[in-house]
Motif scaffolding. Structure first.
Motif, short mmCIF file in Angstrom:
data_model
loop_
_atom_site.label_atom_id
_atom_site.label_comp_id
_atom_site.label_asym_id
_atom_site.label_seq_id
_atom_site.Cartn_x
_atom_site.Cartn_y
_atom_site.Cartn_z
N GLY A 184 0.82 -1.21 0.00
CA GLY A 184 0.00 0.00 0.00
C GLY A 184 0.85 1.26 0.00
N ALA A 185 1.94 1.25 0.76
CA ALA A 185 2.83 2.42 0.79
C ALA A 185 3.49 2.62 -0.57
CB ALA A 185 3.88 2.25 1.89
N VAL A 186 3.87 1.54 -1.21
CA VAL A 186 4.46 1.65 -2.55
C VAL A 186 3.42 2.18 -3.54
CG1 VAL A 186 5.41 0.32 -4.49
CG2 VAL A 186 6.21 -0.12 -2.16
N TRP A 187 2.19 1.68 -3.47
CA TRP A 187 1.11 2.10 -4.36
C TRP A 187 0.81 3.60 -4.16
CZ3 TRP A 187 -1.26 1.72 -8.62
CH2 TRP A 187 -2.63 1.88 -8.80
N ALA A 188 0.92 4.09 -2.93
CA ALA A 188 0.66 5.50 -2.62
C ALA A 188 1.87 6.39 -2.88
CB ALA A 188 0.22 5.65 -1.16
N SER A 189 3.00 5.82 -3.29
CA SER A 189 4.26 6.57 -3.35
C SER A 189 4.26 7.79 -4.28
CB SER A 189 5.43 5.64 -3.68
OG SER A 189 5.30 5.11 -4.98
N PRO A 190 3.50 7.83 -5.38
CA PRO A 190 3.52 9.09 -6.14
C PRO A 190 3.04 10.28 -5.31
CG PRO A 190 2.65 7.32 -7.50
CD PRO A 190 2.77 6.78 -6.09
N TRP A 191 1.99 10.08 -4.51
CA TRP A 191 1.50 11.17 -3.66
C TRP A 191 2.41 11.39 -2.46
CZ3 TRP A 191 -1.17 14.64 -5.74
CH2 TRP A 191 -2.04 14.35 -6.77
N THR A 192 3.04 10.32 -1.97
CA THR A 192 4.00 10.46 -0.89
C THR A 192 5.17 11.34 -1.34
OG1 THR A 192 3.39 8.32 0.06
CG2 THR A 192 5.55 9.21 0.68
N LEU A 193 5.62 11.13 -2.57
CA LEU A 193 6.70 11.96 -3.12
C LEU A 193 6.29 13.43 -3.18
CD1 LEU A 193 9.51 12.20 -4.34
CD2 LEU A 193 8.50 11.63 -6.56
N ALA A 194 5.06 13.69 -3.61
CA ALA A 194 4.56 15.07 -3.63
C ALA A 194 4.53 15.65 -2.21
CB ALA A 194 3.16 15.12 -4.26
N TYR B 97 -5.32 6.44 0.91
CA TYR B 97 -4.28 6.54 -0.11
C TYR B 97 -3.65 5.18 -0.38
CZ TYR B 97 -3.66 11.64 -0.70
OH TYR B 97 -3.81 12.95 -1.03
N MET B 98 -3.42 4.41 0.67
CA MET B 98 -2.76 3.11 0.49
C MET B 98 -3.63 2.15 -0.30
SD MET B 98 -0.85 2.88 4.18
CE MET B 98 -0.10 1.29 3.93
N LEU B 99 -4.93 2.35 -0.28
CA LEU B 99 -5.82 1.50 -1.07
C LEU B 99 -5.96 2.01 -2.51
CD1 LEU B 99 -7.64 -1.00 -0.94
CD2 LEU B 99 -9.53 0.56 -0.54
N LEU B 100 -6.13 3.31 -2.67
CA LEU B 100 -6.37 3.87 -4.01
C LEU B 100 -5.11 4.35 -4.72
CD1 LEU B 100 -9.67 5.87 -3.48
CD2 LEU B 100 -9.36 3.70 -4.68
N GLY B 101 -4.02 4.52 -3.98
CA GLY B 101 -2.76 4.94 -4.57
C GLY B 101 -2.90 6.21 -5.38
N PRO B 102 -2.37 6.22 -6.62
CA PRO B 102 -2.39 7.44 -7.43
C PRO B 102 -3.80 7.89 -7.81
CG PRO B 102 -1.25 5.66 -8.58
CD PRO B 102 -1.67 5.13 -7.26
N LEU B 103 -4.78 7.03 -7.64
CA LEU B 103 -6.15 7.38 -7.99
C LEU B 103 -6.86 8.17 -6.89
CD1 LEU B 103 -7.22 3.92 -9.46
CD2 LEU B 103 -6.34 5.92 -10.70
N PHE B 104 -6.28 8.21 -5.69
CA PHE B 104 -6.99 8.81 -4.57
C PHE B 104 -7.39 10.26 -4.82
CE2 PHE B 104 -7.24 11.29 -0.65
CZ PHE B 104 -8.32 10.66 -0.06
N VAL B 105 -6.48 11.11 -5.22
CA VAL B 105 -6.80 12.53 -5.35
C VAL B 105 -7.89 12.78 -6.39
CG1 VAL B 105 -5.87 14.80 -5.98
CG2 VAL B 105 -4.65 13.36 -4.33
N PRO B 106 -7.80 12.19 -7.60
CA PRO B 106 -8.91 12.42 -8.54
C PRO B 106 -10.25 11.91 -8.01
CG PRO B 106 -7.07 11.34 -9.66
CD PRO B 106 -6.72 11.44 -8.21
N VAL B 107 -10.27 10.73 -7.38
CA VAL B 107 -11.51 10.18 -6.84
C VAL B 107 -12.02 11.06 -5.70
CG1 VAL B 107 -12.54 8.21 -5.62
CG2 VAL B 107 -11.03 7.82 -7.59
N TYR B 108 -11.11 11.52 -4.85
CA TYR B 108 -11.47 12.40 -3.73
C TYR B 108 -12.17 13.65 -4.25
CZ TYR B 108 -10.69 15.52 0.29
OH TYR B 108 -10.86 16.39 1.33
N PHE B 109 -11.62 14.28 -5.27
CA PHE B 109 -12.24 15.51 -5.78
C PHE B 109 -13.52 15.22 -6.56
CE2 PHE B 109 -8.22 17.41 -4.54
CZ PHE B 109 -8.70 18.52 -3.86
N LEU B 110 -13.61 14.08 -7.21
CA LEU B 110 -14.87 13.70 -7.86
C LEU B 110 -15.98 13.48 -6.83
CD1 LEU B 110 -13.69 11.24 -10.65
CD2 LEU B 110 -14.84 13.44 -10.98
N CYS B 111 -15.58 13.12 -5.60
CA CYS B 111 -16.55 12.87 -4.53
C CYS B 111 -16.89 14.12 -3.73
CB CYS B 111 -16.02 11.78 -3.59
SG CYS B 111 -16.06 10.14 -4.30
N GLY B 112 -16.39 15.28 -4.14
CA GLY B 112 -16.81 16.51 -3.46
C GLY B 112 -15.70 17.36 -2.89
#
Length: 142
Positions: A4-14, A96-111
């Motif tokens: 999960g941490a590896v999957w979230a790593s693009p946002w972790t880097l940011a 983030y660990m579940l959705l990885g790089p998809l989290f931020v777009p999904v988060y904003f699509l959800c409000g």
């Protein structure tokens, strides 16, 4: 947990880039096992509170022990006791660990940053009860 941490790593880097920029303005960093994140405290930008990017939490205060109101409480929808800021942000780390790089777009699509966002309500639920960090309305997508 590691996957999960590896999957979230693009946002972790940011988050690391933002945290290091904040260190130039007085922020400091420490790893929190409890919150499963590198925490930058006294991060100098933002309206207050904290923001999570992957496994990085950017907190404007001195630590994550601060109490804060839930989104629903602030919106006047109900009366909740204050929650620990770090518990709310830890739920976002798990998301983030579940959705990885998809989290931020999904988060904003959800409000986005609002009481309407099921990710924020789930993070509040987790901070209140210690379980339920995934939004009930999205459970079938997990």
């Amino acid at each position: 947990m590691l996957l999960g941490a590896v999957w979230a790593s693009p946002w972790t880097l940011a988050g690391l880039v933002a945290g290091l920029a904040g260190m130039a303005a007085g922020a400091s960093a420490r790893f929190s096992r409890r919150d499963r994140a590198l925490v930058f405290v006294r991060w100098p930008w933002g309206p207050g509170g904290a923001m999570t990017l992957g496994n990085v939490i950017l907190a404007t205060g001195g630590d994550l022990e601060a109490s804060c109101a839930t989104y629903e409480h602030r919106a006047g929808r109900c009366s909740h006791p204050p929650v620990r800021l770090g518990d709310h942000e830890r739920a976002h780390v798990y998301q983030y660990m579940l959705l990885g790089p998809l989290f931020v777009p999904v988060y904003f699509l959800c409000g986005g940053i609002s009481v309407r966002n099921p990710f924020e309500r789930a993070a509040d639920h987790y901070a209140l009860h210690g379980h339920g960090w995934w939004p009930p309305s999205l459970r079938s997508y997990r």
